[in-house]
Design a protein around this motif. Structure first.
Motif, PDB file in Angstrom:
ATOM      1  N   ILE A 135      -6.431  16.593 -16.389  1.00 16.72           N
ATOM      2  CA  ILE A 135      -5.242  16.986 -17.506  1.00 16.72           C
ATOM      3  C   ILE A 135      -4.149  15.980 -17.048  1.00 16.72           C
ATOM      4  O   ILE A 135      -3.445  15.335 -18.169  1.00 16.72           O
ATOM      5  N   GLN A 136      -3.772  15.495 -15.876  1.00 16.42           N
ATOM      6  CA  GLN A 136      -2.549  14.853 -15.598  1.00 16.42           C
ATOM      7  C   GLN A 136      -2.336  13.531 -16.065  1.00 16.42           C
ATOM      8  O   GLN A 136      -1.467  12.967 -16.826  1.00 16.42           O
ATOM      9  N   ASP A 137      -3.392  12.890 -16.329  1.00 11.29           N
ATOM     10  CA  ASP A 137      -3.860  11.501 -16.942  1.00 11.29           C
ATOM     11  C   ASP A 137      -3.234  11.589 -18.382  1.00 11.29           C
ATOM     12  O   ASP A 137      -2.642  10.659 -19.091  1.00 11.29           O
ATOM     13  N   LEU A 138      -3.791  12.678 -19.146  1.00 11.58           N
ATOM     14  CA  LEU A 138      -3.191  12.717 -20.568  1.00 11.58           C
ATOM     15  C   LEU A 138      -1.618  13.142 -20.726  1.00 11.58           C
ATOM     16  O   LEU A 138      -1.028  13.012 -21.732  1.00 11.58           O
ATOM     17  N   ILE A 139      -1.143  13.957 -19.693  1.00  5.81           N
ATOM     18  CA  ILE A 139       0.275  14.057 -19.804  1.00  5.81           C
ATOM     19  C   ILE A 139       1.118  12.715 -19.464  1.00  5.81           C
ATOM     20  O   ILE A 139       1.976  12.497 -20.030  1.00  5.81           O
ATOM     21  N   LEU A 140       0.541  12.104 -18.375  1.00  8.52           N
ATOM     22  CA  LEU A 140       1.413  10.988 -17.984  1.00  8.52           C
ATOM     23  C   LEU A 140       1.374   9.666 -19.201  1.00  8.52           C
ATOM     24  O   LEU A 140       2.262   9.305 -19.178  1.00  8.52           O
ATOM     25  N   SER A 141       0.328   9.846 -19.800  1.00  8.91           N
ATOM     26  CA  SER A 141       0.344   9.028 -21.030  1.00  8.91           C
ATOM     27  C   SER A 141       1.401   9.422 -21.926  1.00  8.91           C
ATOM     28  O   SER A 141       1.696   8.495 -23.066  1.00  8.91           O
ATOM     29  N   GLY A 142       1.870  10.304 -22.203  1.00 12.96           N
ATOM     30  CA  GLY A 142       3.025  10.829 -23.174  1.00 12.96           C
ATOM     31  C   GLY A 142       2.492  11.617 -24.180  1.00 12.96           C
ATOM     32  O   GLY A 142       3.186  12.141 -24.962  1.00 12.96           O
ATOM     33  N   LEU A 143       1.183  11.531 -24.432  1.00 13.91           N
ATOM     34  CA  LEU A 143       0.580  12.156 -25.765  1.00 13.91           C
ATOM     35  C   LEU A 143       0.575  13.555 -25.852  1.00 13.91           C
ATOM     36  O   LEU A 143       1.203  14.046 -26.892  1.00 13.91           O
ATOM     37  N   VAL A 144       0.589  14.293 -24.469  1.00 12.56           N
ATOM     38  CA  VAL A 144       0.682  15.845 -24.570  1.00 12.56           C
ATOM     39  C   VAL A 144       2.035  16.333 -25.128  1.00 12.56           C
ATOM     40  O   VAL A 144       2.401  16.926 -25.997  1.00 12.56           O
ATOM     41  N   ASP A 145       3.232  15.425 -24.650  1.00  7.54           N
ATOM     42  CA  ASP A 145       4.409  15.756 -24.936  1.00  7.54           C
ATOM     43  C   ASP A 145       4.894  15.566 -26.412  1.00  7.54           C
ATOM     44  O   ASP A 145       5.335  16.337 -27.192  1.00  7.54           O
ATOM     45  N   ARG A 146       4.296  14.475 -26.779  1.00  5.69           N
ATOM     46  CA  ARG A 146       4.504  14.121 -28.338  1.00  5.69           C
ATOM     47  C   ARG A 146       3.707  15.024 -29.401  1.00  5.69           C
ATOM     48  O   ARG A 146       4.420  15.419 -30.094  1.00  5.69           O
ATOM     49  N   LEU A 147       2.589  15.201 -28.840  1.00  2.00           N
ATOM     50  CA  LEU A 147       1.697  16.046 -29.887  1.00  2.00           C
ATOM     51  C   LEU A 147       2.399  17.718 -29.741  1.00  2.00           C
ATOM     52  O   LEU A 147       2.521  18.156 -30.769  1.00  2.00           O
ATOM     53  N   ALA A 148       2.952  18.195 -28.707  1.00  5.24           N
ATOM     54  CA  ALA A 148       3.646  19.391 -28.561  1.00  5.24           C
ATOM     55  C   ALA A 148       4.936  19.566 -29.289  1.00  5.24           C
ATOM     56  O   ALA A 148       5.177  20.759 -29.700  1.00  5.24           O
ATOM     57  N   HIS A 149       5.348  18.406 -30.068  1.00  5.20           N
ATOM     58  CA  HIS A 149       6.752  18.781 -30.900  1.00  5.20           C
ATOM     59  C   HIS A 149       6.172  19.261 -32.233  1.00  5.20           C
ATOM     60  O   HIS A 149       6.837  20.050 -32.749  1.00  5.20           O
ATOM     61  N   ASN A 150       4.952  18.967 -32.589  1.00  2.00           N
ATOM     62  CA  ASN A 150       4.326  19.636 -33.868  1.00  2.00           C
ATOM     63  C   ASN A 150       3.266  20.375 -33.842  1.00  2.00           C
ATOM     64  O   ASN A 150       2.658  20.945 -34.824  1.00  2.00           O
ATOM     65  N   PHE A 151       2.578  20.501 -32.822  1.00  2.24           N
ATOM     66  CA  PHE A 151       1.281  21.131 -32.629  1.00  2.24           C
ATOM     67  C   PHE A 151       1.034  22.127 -31.307  1.00  2.24           C
ATOM     68  O   PHE A 151       1.951  21.931 -30.472  1.00  2.24           O
ATOM     69  N   ARG A 152       0.113  23.202 -31.540  1.00  2.00           N
ATOM     70  CA  ARG A 152      -0.218  23.798 -30.236  1.00  2.00           C
ATOM     71  C   ARG A 152      -1.175  22.692 -29.586  1.00  2.00           C
ATOM     72  O   ARG A 152      -2.220  22.290 -29.949  1.00  2.00           O
ATOM     73  N   VAL A 153      -1.059  22.489 -28.206  1.00  2.01           N
ATOM     74  CA  VAL A 153      -1.660  21.435 -27.540  1.00  2.01           C
ATOM     75  C   VAL A 153      -2.736  22.205 -26.462  1.00  2.01           C
ATOM     76  O   VAL A 153      -1.796  22.918 -25.447  1.00  2.01           O
ATOM     77  N   ILE A 154      -3.971  22.072 -26.376  1.00  2.51           N
ATOM     78  CA  ILE A 154      -4.615  22.678 -25.160  1.00  2.51           C
ATOM     79  C   ILE A 154      -5.420  21.536 -24.490  1.00  2.51           C
ATOM     80  O   ILE A 154      -6.097  20.779 -25.376  1.00  2.51           O
TER      81      ILE A 154
END
Length: 199
Positions: free
Chosen positions: A70-89
């Motif tokens: 999980i941390q690799d996807l978080i560190l990429s910034g992708l999770v935070d950017r998606l979380a602005h407009n979507f539910r992210v799992i």
């Protein structure tokens, strides 16, 4: 005591020391790096995942590749950017991060997709957009092809799409074998991972 018995006793003692040392190292690493998400029990497997963003928005599900979590996807910034407009799992796939990997199954992409379809049903997720990275692309494709679970979109990033005869296949498949994989997990795999980590 014969020379053969002495050598076997030394080898056994070395194996026990490796196993105990790796268990201690694992416990210390887990204390330093506690789980960042929550857990769900699904089909006898304890899965670690994060669930962020707007719970009422359309959902994006992320699957990481091999050797990551999980941390690799978080560190990429992708999770935070998606979380602005979507539910992210985002799940730790079986055997990665804090998700269990029961040794009673062969964990193919199809097997993992079946598990994740059940987990997403438990979480009330319907028609998500699914992103797969690296080996996670195979899990994403298998999930999209399931007849009992619909996805609304599929994003594949740096993935494996066709079978290839790569030299590392045999080397990397060893840890997936029951018994041999367990022995590797508690003896040589952590040492090899630690040694190649800087590269």
């Amino acid at each position: 005591m014969s020379t053969t018995e002495t050598v076997l006793l030394i080898a056994l003692a070395g194996l026990v020391i490796l196993i105990l040392g790796n268990i201690a190292f694992q416990m210390a690493a887990e204390r330093k790096n506690p789980p960042i998400g929550i857990f769900i029990e699904c089909d006898g497997v304890r899965l670690h995942y994060i669930d962020c963003g707007d719970a009422g928005a359309p959902c994006v599900v992320l699957f990481h590749g091999n050797g990551t979590m999980i941390q690799d996807l978080i560190l990429s910034g992708l999770v935070d950017r998606l979380a602005h407009n979507f539910r992210v799992i985002c799940f730790d796939r079986p055997g990665f991060g804090y998700s269990d990997r029961p040794r009673t199954r062969i964990w193919t992409a199809t097997t993992q997709a079946s598990l994740f379809a059940k987990a997403l049903d438990q979480l009330g997720v319907r028609n998500p957009v699914v992103l797969g990275h690296s080996w996670g692309t195979l899990v994403a494709i298998a999930l999209a092809l399931r007849s009992g679970y619909a996805v609304s979109g599929l994003m594949l990033v740096s993935g494996y799409y066709f079978p290839t005869s790569r030299m590392d296949l045999w080397f990397m498949s060893g840890p997936a074998l029951p018994l041999f994989g367990d022995l590797m997990r508690y003896t040589l795999s952590p040492i090899i991972s630690w040694a190649i980590m800087p590269n």
